[in-house]
Design an enzyme around this catalytic site. Structure first.
Site, short mmCIF file in Angstrom:
data_model
loop_
_atom_site.label_atom_id
_atom_site.label_comp_id
_atom_site.label_asym_id
_atom_site.label_seq_id
_atom_site.Cartn_x
_atom_site.Cartn_y
_atom_site.Cartn_z
N SER A 145 81.22 -86.34 -29.00
CA SER A 145 80.38 -85.87 -30.07
C SER A 145 79.09 -86.35 -30.06
O SER A 145 78.64 -87.32 -29.54
CB SER A 145 81.42 -86.35 -31.36
OG SER A 145 80.61 -86.18 -32.42
N TYR A 158 85.02 -91.23 -37.92
CA TYR A 158 85.04 -90.33 -36.98
C TYR A 158 83.77 -90.76 -35.70
O TYR A 158 84.09 -90.91 -34.37
CB TYR A 158 84.56 -88.91 -37.31
CG TYR A 158 84.26 -87.61 -36.39
CD1 TYR A 158 83.02 -87.44 -36.06
CD2 TYR A 158 85.36 -87.21 -35.98
CE1 TYR A 158 82.80 -86.47 -35.01
CE2 TYR A 158 85.14 -85.81 -35.24
CZ TYR A 158 83.92 -85.66 -34.67
OH TYR A 158 84.05 -84.44 -33.81
P1 NAP Z 1 89.66 -78.05 -34.83
O1 NAP Z 1 89.26 -76.29 -35.03
O2 NAP Z 1 89.81 -78.62 -36.16
O3 NAP Z 1 90.80 -77.91 -34.05
C1 NAP Z 1 91.25 -79.14 -33.84
C2 NAP Z 1 92.69 -78.93 -33.09
O4 NAP Z 1 93.34 -80.47 -32.80
C3 NAP Z 1 93.80 -78.36 -33.68
O5 NAP Z 1 94.38 -77.25 -32.92
C4 NAP Z 1 94.53 -79.20 -34.38
O6 NAP Z 1 95.81 -78.78 -34.50
C5 NAP Z 1 94.63 -80.28 -33.20
N1 NAP Z 1 95.30 -81.45 -33.64
C6 NAP Z 1 94.67 -82.29 -34.52
N2 NAP Z 1 95.47 -83.20 -34.60
C7 NAP Z 1 96.47 -83.07 -33.82
C8 NAP Z 1 97.54 -84.08 -33.32
N3 NAP Z 1 97.71 -85.08 -34.04
N4 NAP Z 1 98.45 -83.78 -32.32
C9 NAP Z 1 97.96 -82.45 -31.81
N5 NAP Z 1 97.12 -81.71 -32.13
C10 NAP Z 1 96.38 -82.09 -33.12
O7 NAP Z 1 88.47 -78.70 -34.26
P2 NAP Z 1 87.36 -78.31 -32.95
O8 NAP Z 1 86.01 -77.95 -33.83
O9 NAP Z 1 87.93 -77.04 -32.04
O10 NAP Z 1 87.20 -79.59 -32.20
C11 NAP Z 1 87.91 -79.96 -31.31
C12 NAP Z 1 87.44 -81.14 -30.57
O11 NAP Z 1 86.04 -81.08 -30.46
C13 NAP Z 1 87.87 -82.31 -31.64
O12 NAP Z 1 88.06 -83.65 -30.78
C14 NAP Z 1 86.40 -82.58 -32.20
O13 NAP Z 1 86.12 -83.93 -32.89
C15 NAP Z 1 85.31 -82.21 -31.16
N6 NAP Z 1 84.16 -81.81 -31.76
C16 NAP Z 1 84.01 -80.87 -32.38
C17 NAP Z 1 82.58 -80.45 -32.71
C18 NAP Z 1 82.34 -79.23 -33.58
O14 NAP Z 1 81.24 -78.92 -33.99
N7 NAP Z 1 83.29 -78.40 -33.90
C19 NAP Z 1 81.54 -81.05 -31.99
C20 NAP Z 1 81.66 -82.26 -31.34
C21 NAP Z 1 82.92 -82.66 -30.91
P3 NAP Z 1 96.40 -78.05 -36.08
O15 NAP Z 1 95.90 -76.79 -35.81
O16 NAP Z 1 97.95 -78.21 -36.13
O17 NAP Z 1 95.84 -79.23 -37.07
C1 GCO Z 2 80.12 -83.23 -39.05
C2 GCO Z 2 80.39 -82.36 -37.94
C3 GCO Z 2 80.24 -83.23 -36.43
C4 GCO Z 2 80.75 -82.40 -35.28
C5 GCO Z 2 80.54 -82.97 -34.11
C6 GCO Z 2 78.99 -83.02 -33.68
O1 GCO Z 2 80.49 -83.51 -39.96
O2 GCO Z 2 79.13 -84.09 -38.80
O3 GCO Z 2 81.83 -82.22 -38.04
O4 GCO Z 2 81.04 -84.37 -36.57
O5 GCO Z 2 82.28 -82.21 -35.65
O6 GCO Z 2 81.18 -83.82 -33.64
O7 GCO Z 2 79.03 -83.45 -32.48
#
Ligand code: NAP
Ligand code: GCO
Length: 264
Positions: A145, A158
């Site tokens: 992230s 986080y």
């Molecule tokens: P999301 O839409 O909230 O999806 C997260 C997924 O993880 C969901 O399918 C959720 O399942 C699953 N999950 C959560 N806890 C779990 C557990 N204990 N066991 C199995 N599955 C679990 O998140 P996203 O935005 O796609 O993010 C995916 C990854 O990218 C995360 O690691 C997040 O921190 C990272 N990330 C996101 C962003 C962003 O801007 N979106 C940026 C940087 C990094 P459920 O549907 O059952 O809850």
């Molecule tokens: C926040 C966002 C971020 C993104 C991502 C950024 O609240 O700042 O959720 O944390 O998920 O991790 O890279």
């Protein structure tokens, strides 16, 4: 030149990939030839994920598993190896966030975020590495992230987890590079998924969420990124094209980390 970006014949497990970033990465890996395996916490979500993959023309394999539960993870990996085959590519994608001011956050809430975002990648990586060693190769991609590098208000757990995940990435590189396992991270910028939906909600007066405007001012392209924009970098790190890349965090952030921000 043979297609060093091909994933033909490879089995990829993407955790928490019923939708969101995991779904985007899985789709790209399928298009590069990989067999897609994913998990979610509940059968209901796995079924929804399977339907979404089918609609996208992807015959995915779905498993119910809470990635924080070591016994469940070991059982899932054994089942995958029996039913699908040995995992060549692991994407530790499953993750949660809690946006709570640190002094208002309970220790239990802090631990829950660390459990999913840091302990689980350790558990799942530990479950797949032995078979990767026996097979003679493996690719592990940890979804880090911006918060692997930067802090911001309300995301202490986080950021601590994602900073730790950066170092777990480097340690797997250090410990298993000799077994031809490459472990790298992807550091997405701000991606439009359910996880960030609260940060993009239209306000009661019809205006844009302040954080939405903030992120667009911090991103040179002036926009949120989409999950499918992580697919290419993920395929690169999953393919032979990156066999000499190890312990690296590839930031796919549209330039946020390079940019002071647009002058108001
Ligand atoms: P999301 O839409 O909230 O999806 C997260 C997924 O993880 C969901 O399918 C959720 O399942 C699953 N999950 C959560 N806890 C779990 C557990 N204990 N066991 C199995 N599955 C679990 O998140 P996203 O935005 O796609 O993010 C995916 C990854 O990218 C995360 O690691 C997040 O921190 C990272 N990330 C996101 C962003 C962003 O801007 N979106 C940026 C940087 C990094 P459920 O549907 O059952 O809850
Ligand atoms: C926040 C966002 C971020 C993104 C991502 C950024 O609240 O700042 O959720 O944390 O998920 O991790 O890279």
């Amino acid at each position: 030149m043979s297609n060093i970006f091909s994933l033909e014949g490879k089995i990829a497990l993407i955790t928490g990939a019923s939708y969101g970033i995991g779904f985007g990465i899985a789709t790209a890996m399928h298009n590069a030839g990989a067999t897609i395996v994913f998990n979610d916490i509940k059968q209901e979500f796995v079924d929804k994920g399977l339907a979404a993959y089918k609609e996208a023309g992807i015959d995915a394999h779905g498993y119910v598993c809470d990635v924080t539960d070591e016994n469940a993870v070991n059982e899932m990996v054994a089942k995958i190896e029996k039913e699908v085959g040995v995992i060549d590519i692991l994407v530790n994608n499953a993750g949660i966030i809690k946006r709570i001011p640190m002094c208002d956050m309970t220790a239990a809430e802090f631990r829950q975020v660390i459990d999913v975002d840091l302990n689980a990648p350790f558990i799942v990586s530990k479950a797949v590495i032995p078979s990767m060693i026996r097979k003679g190769h493996g690719k592990i991609i940890n979804i880090c992230s911006m918060m692997s590098e930067l802090g911001r208000e309300t995301v202490s757990a986080y950021a601590a987890a994602k900073g730790g995940l950066k170092m777990l990435t480097r340690n797997i590189c250090a410990e298993y590079g000799a077994d031809n396992i490459q472990c790298n991270g992807i550091g997405p910028g701000y991606i439009a998924t359910p996880q960030t939906a609260p940060l993009r909600e239209t306000q009661a007066d019809g205006s844009r969420h302040p954080f939405d405007q903030f992120i667009c001012s911090r991103t040179p392209a002036g926009r949120w990124l989409n999950p499918d924009e992580l697919g290419g970098p993920a395929v690169f790190l999953a393919s032979d094209a990156s066999n000499a890349v190890n312990g690296h965090i590839l930031y796919v952030d549209g330039g946020i980390l390079a940019y002071i921000g647009k002058q108001p």
